[in-house]
Scaffold this active site. Structure first.
Site, PDB file in Angstrom:
ATOM      1  N   ASN A 140       0.883  -1.170   0.000  1.00 45.99           N
ATOM      2  CA  ASN A 140       0.000   0.000   0.000  1.00 45.99           C
ATOM      3  C   ASN A 140       0.923   1.222   0.000  1.00 45.99           C
ATOM      4  O   ASN A 140       1.427   1.623   1.048  1.00 45.99           O
ATOM      5  CB  ASN A 140      -0.898  -0.044   1.239  1.00 45.99           C
ATOM      6  CG  ASN A 140      -1.895   1.102   1.259  1.00 45.99           C
ATOM      7  OD1 ASN A 140      -1.924   1.940   0.353  1.00 45.99           O
ATOM      8  ND2 ASN A 140      -2.700   1.148   2.300  1.00 45.99           N
ATOM      9  N   ARG A 188      -2.605  -2.176  -3.352  1.00 45.76           N
ATOM     10  CA  ARG A 188      -3.834  -1.426  -3.124  1.00 45.76           C
ATOM     11  C   ARG A 188      -3.778  -0.169  -3.993  1.00 45.76           C
ATOM     12  O   ARG A 188      -2.806   0.584  -3.943  1.00 45.76           O
ATOM     13  CB  ARG A 188      -3.916  -1.033  -1.649  1.00 45.76           C
ATOM     14  CG  ARG A 188      -5.194  -0.334  -1.348  1.00 45.76           C
ATOM     15  CD  ARG A 188      -5.319  -0.005   0.111  1.00 45.76           C
ATOM     16  NE  ARG A 188      -6.623   0.598   0.306  1.00 45.76           N
ATOM     17  CZ  ARG A 188      -7.079   0.993   1.468  1.00 45.76           C
ATOM     18  NH1 ARG A 188      -6.354   0.836   2.543  1.00 45.76           N
ATOM     19  NH2 ARG A 188      -8.265   1.531   1.568  1.00 45.76           N
ATOM     20  N   HIS A 232     -13.346   2.500  -0.015  1.00 47.58           N
ATOM     21  CA  HIS A 232     -13.361   1.399   0.964  1.00 47.58           C
ATOM     22  C   HIS A 232     -14.000   0.152   0.361  1.00 47.58           C
ATOM     23  O   HIS A 232     -14.521  -0.703   1.083  1.00 47.58           O
ATOM     24  CB  HIS A 232     -14.160   1.770   2.245  1.00 47.58           C
ATOM     25  CG  HIS A 232     -13.600   2.918   3.017  1.00 47.58           C
ATOM     26  ND1 HIS A 232     -14.386   3.961   3.457  1.00 47.58           N
ATOM     27  CD2 HIS A 232     -12.352   3.200   3.431  1.00 47.58           C
ATOM     28  CE1 HIS A 232     -13.637   4.830   4.114  1.00 47.58           C
ATOM     29  NE2 HIS A 232     -12.393   4.392   4.099  1.00 47.58           N
ATOM     30  N   HIS A 266     -18.405   1.119   7.461  1.00 50.06           N
ATOM     31  CA  HIS A 266     -16.950   1.202   7.688  1.00 50.06           C
ATOM     32  C   HIS A 266     -16.700   2.527   8.404  1.00 50.06           C
ATOM     33  O   HIS A 266     -16.741   3.588   7.787  1.00 50.06           O
ATOM     34  CB  HIS A 266     -16.216   1.136   6.343  1.00 50.06           C
ATOM     35  CG  HIS A 266     -14.723   1.212   6.466  1.00 50.06           C
ATOM     36  ND1 HIS A 266     -13.890   0.145   6.217  1.00 50.06           N
ATOM     37  CD2 HIS A 266     -13.910   2.234   6.820  1.00 50.06           C
ATOM     38  CE1 HIS A 266     -12.644   0.505   6.417  1.00 50.06           C
ATOM     39  NE2 HIS A 266     -12.615   1.783   6.774  1.00 50.06           N
ATOM     40  N   GLY A 297     -14.103   4.501  10.473  1.00 48.60           N
ATOM     41  CA  GLY A 297     -12.731   4.668  10.953  1.00 48.60           C
ATOM     42  C   GLY A 297     -12.388   6.137  10.891  1.00 48.60           C
ATOM     43  O   GLY A 297     -13.262   6.987  11.050  1.00 48.60           O
ATOM     44  N   ASN A 298     -11.121   6.432  10.651  1.00 43.87           N
ATOM     45  CA  ASN A 298     -10.761   7.842  10.488  1.00 43.87           C
ATOM     46  C   ASN A 298     -11.439   8.382   9.232  1.00 43.87           C
ATOM     47  O   ASN A 298     -12.021   9.453   9.218  1.00 43.87           O
ATOM     48  CB  ASN A 298      -9.244   7.969  10.439  1.00 43.87           C
ATOM     49  CG  ASN A 298      -8.830   9.399  10.619  1.00 43.87           C
ATOM     50  OD1 ASN A 298      -9.540  10.173  11.269  1.00 43.87           O
ATOM     51  ND2 ASN A 298      -7.725   9.768  10.022  1.00 43.87           N
ATOM     52  N   GLY A 299     -11.365   7.601   8.146  1.00 45.52           N
ATOM     53  CA  GLY A 299     -12.225   7.830   6.983  1.00 45.52           C
ATOM     54  C   GLY A 299     -13.385   6.854   7.099  1.00 45.52           C
ATOM     55  O   GLY A 299     -13.182   5.726   7.557  1.00 45.52           O
ATOM     56  N   ARG A 316     -12.588  15.005   7.686  1.00 47.63           N
ATOM     57  CA  ARG A 316     -13.299  15.402   6.455  1.00 47.63           C
ATOM     58  C   ARG A 316     -14.732  15.808   6.775  1.00 47.63           C
ATOM     59  O   ARG A 316     -15.388  15.187   7.620  1.00 47.63           O
ATOM     60  CB  ARG A 316     -13.312  14.249   5.447  1.00 47.63           C
ATOM     61  CG  ARG A 316     -11.941  13.850   4.972  1.00 47.63           C
ATOM     62  CD  ARG A 316     -12.054  12.848   3.829  1.00 47.63           C
ATOM     63  NE  ARG A 316     -10.829  12.095   3.706  1.00 47.63           N
ATOM     64  CZ  ARG A 316     -10.748  10.763   3.640  1.00 47.63           C
ATOM     65  NH1 ARG A 316     -11.842  10.027   3.647  1.00 47.63           N
ATOM     66  NH2 ARG A 316      -9.587  10.169   3.538  1.00 47.63           N
ATOM     67  N   ASP A 340      -9.527  11.953  16.656  1.00 41.88           N
ATOM     68  CA  ASP A 340      -9.555  10.597  17.198  1.00 41.88           C
ATOM     69  C   ASP A 340     -10.727  10.456  18.161  1.00 41.88           C
ATOM     70  O   ASP A 340     -10.851  11.234  19.114  1.00 41.88           O
ATOM     71  CB  ASP A 340      -8.231  10.284  17.902  1.00 41.88           C
ATOM     72  CG  ASP A 340      -8.123   8.816  18.244  1.00 41.88           C
ATOM     73  OD1 ASP A 340      -8.960   8.314  19.021  1.00 41.88           O
ATOM     74  OD2 ASP A 340      -7.215   8.156  17.720  1.00 41.88           O
ATOM     75  N   ILE A 373     -13.552   2.498  14.635  1.00 45.41           N
ATOM     76  CA  ILE A 373     -14.672   2.885  15.511  1.00 45.41           C
ATOM     77  C   ILE A 373     -15.727   1.783  15.549  1.00 45.41           C
ATOM     78  O   ILE A 373     -16.197   1.376  16.617  1.00 45.41           O
ATOM     79  CB  ILE A 373     -15.293   4.211  15.008  1.00 45.41           C
ATOM     80  CG1 ILE A 373     -14.251   5.321  15.027  1.00 45.41           C
ATOM     81  CG2 ILE A 373     -16.519   4.588  15.824  1.00 45.41           C
ATOM     82  CD1 ILE A 373     -14.595   6.502  14.137  1.00 45.41           C
ATOM     83  N   ASN A 375     -14.513  -1.146  17.663  1.00 40.21           N
ATOM     84  CA  ASN A 375     -14.062  -0.956  19.049  1.00 40.21           C
ATOM     85  C   ASN A 375     -14.935  -0.089  19.934  1.00 40.21           C
ATOM     86  O   ASN A 375     -14.782  -0.112  21.143  1.00 40.21           O
ATOM     87  CB  ASN A 375     -12.653  -0.348  19.043  1.00 40.21           C
ATOM     88  CG  ASN A 375     -11.645  -1.261  18.404  1.00 40.21           C
ATOM     89  OD1 ASN A 375     -11.442  -2.375  18.860  1.00 40.21           O
ATOM     90  ND2 ASN A 375     -11.030  -0.811  17.325  1.00 40.21           N
ATOM     91  N   GLU A 384      -8.896  -5.941   4.707  1.00 36.55           N
ATOM     92  CA  GLU A 384      -8.678  -5.583   3.307  1.00 36.55           C
ATOM     93  C   GLU A 384      -7.476  -6.325   2.733  1.00 36.55           C
ATOM     94  O   GLU A 384      -7.471  -6.702   1.560  1.00 36.55           O
ATOM     95  CB  GLU A 384      -8.458  -4.067   3.208  1.00 36.55           C
ATOM     96  CG  GLU A 384      -9.709  -3.282   3.552  1.00 36.55           C
ATOM     97  CD  GLU A 384      -9.432  -1.821   3.831  1.00 36.55           C
ATOM     98  OE1 GLU A 384      -9.023  -1.496   4.956  1.00 36.55           O
ATOM     99  OE2 GLU A 384      -9.633  -0.999   2.925  1.00 36.55           O
TER     100      GLU A 384
END
Ligand code: AMP
Length: 398
Positions: free
Chosen positions: A7, A90, A179, A209, A211-213, A242, A284, A333, A336, A385
């Site tokens: 990646n 990727r 994603h 999905h 996460g951060n994105g 974002r 975060d 996220i 968890n 992934e």
């Protein structure tokens, strides 16, 4: 097969070496600061981490450093590079050119180059990784796996934007989604958990999905029918930094007041918005949770906004598919943060979604968190992934 997964970013290369059949990860790591100085971090399960400063003027030296450490007697996991069966990359944007993964040849590279305008930050970096691997390992087969490909089954009503049609026809402006590799893994696992892997017709899954994105995908009959990201990954609901969807009027308005150019405006929307922008605390979610519990009202508002928008998307996708059989939570996220899962899905009992608080609070791997009498099954499934990339690579290279 033993697959090396790459990646590549503009100044970094993440790698993982794994068995595509068992999913066992033999080694993984990161090359950073490529073009500046160079640092390698290499991890082998059960062994101490290896870190070293290694000059990496280009991606070529980074790939050479990865291969060197992989065969090193002390930290390595193979005796010779011959043991790497193939390499999977990727790639962010495959435009409408790629509906699935493909063997990398000159035509594939030319097509990835044509998609650079859609992924101007990522595609050139992905290509640097591909070219470096081709130079350093010219005999190895390489495969490109696209973040956009799984979404290419969307119907026109989902992917078309309501702007003059010529921009779609001539310039390729449409919803692509991202994603995709994660959503595909989630779709596959969920169908298996529902006992429908050989008979996906009629199934309705919403893959979240988070996460951060973050993005959601509506998956009907095992195929994507809608997704929240768009031409680029800025679209959808608020993320770590974002903005997600905003009224385009805001752009002209703020550019006028602050005399900003479009680059500065986009930097704000990509890097300074989302839950970071609202809270002013962090992107975060762990920091936001802590700040909100400490009484920080903007951190609490950022979390509330995130949950509210994700809930709206879940409702919209259930409406788009005429119902939902399973909702799946994944990524940092989604996997968890049980509290946020509960807040996002807690208000959906009218739709037949009933979370079991005890199951939701438990930690662990793949698991059901909905109550026995919930009409909709809710799962937490850790995404993988890399395994998808390894499986595609093995399939195309056998
Ligand atoms: P990702 O982009 O998938 O790595 O997700 C990053 C997000 O997941 C961050 O906002 C983290 O706060 C959140 N996250 C990751 N690990 C945990 C954890 N163990 N508990 C709560 N949140 C987590």
């Amino acid at each position: 097969m033993k697959i090396l997964i790459i990646n590549a970013g503009s100044s970094s290369v993440k790698y993982q070496f794994m068995d595509s059949d068992s999913g066992e990860v033999f080694a993984k790591g990161l090359c950073e600061r490529i073009g500046i100085d160079g640092k390698l971090t290499h991890r082998v399960p059960g062994k101490p981490n290896y870190e070293a400063d290694i000059p990496m003027p280009t991606h070529n030296e980074a790939i050479i450093a990865v291969l060197d450490i992989m065969v090193s007697p002390e930290y390595g996991v193979i005796k010779s590079v011959d043991e790497i069966d193939a390499v999977g990359h990727r790639v962010l944007h495959g435009g409408a050119e790629f509906t699935e993964s493909c063997i990398i040849d000159d035509a594939c590279i030319a097509a990835i180059e044509r998609c650079i305008p859609f992924g101007p930050l990522h595609n050139p970096a992905n290509l640097m990784g591909i070219r470096a691997c081709r130079q350093v390992m010219p005999d190895k087969k390489q495969v490109a796996v696209f973040d956009t490909a799984f979404h290419m089954t969307m119907p026109p009503k989902a992917y078309i934007y309501a702007i003059p049609y010529e921009y779609y026809e001539k310039d390729g402006v449409r919803r692509y989604g991202f994603h995709g590799t994660s959503h595909r893994y989630i779709a596959g696992r969920t169908l298996k958990l529902l006992g429908r892997e050989n008979n996906p017709e009629g199934t309705k899954i919403i893959s979240c999905h988070l996460g951060n994105g973050s993005s959601l995908a509506a998956i009907k009959d095992g195929k994507v029918v809608d997704t929240s990201m768009g031409l680029g990954p800025l679209a959808g609901f608020p993320m770590g930094t974002r903005s997600g969807d905003i009224d385009p009027t805001i752009i002209e308005y703020l550019m006028g007041i602050y005399n900003m150019n479009i680059g500065e405006m986009l930097n704000i929307l990509n890097k300074k918005s989302g839950v970071l922008g609202i809270s002013g605390v962090s992107s975060d979610f762990r920091d936001l949770d802590a700040a909100a519990k400490d009484g920080n009202e903007r951190a609490a508002l950022a979390l509330e906004k995130f949950c509210y928008e994700v809930t709206k998307y879940v409702g919209a996708y259930a409406a788009a598919m005429g119902g939902v059989d399973a909702i799946v939570m994944t990524a940092g996220i989604g996997e968890n943060n049980g509290e946020l899962r509960g807040r996002i899905l807690g208000g959906l009992e009218y739709m037949g979604v009933k979370i079991d608080p005890e199951l939701n609070a438990k930690r662990g791997d793949e698991r059901l968190i909905s109550a026995a009498d919930s009409k909709v099954k809710v799962f937490v499934i850790p995404t993988n992934e890399e395994l998808m990339i390894a499986m595609d690579t093995a399939e195309l290279c056998k």
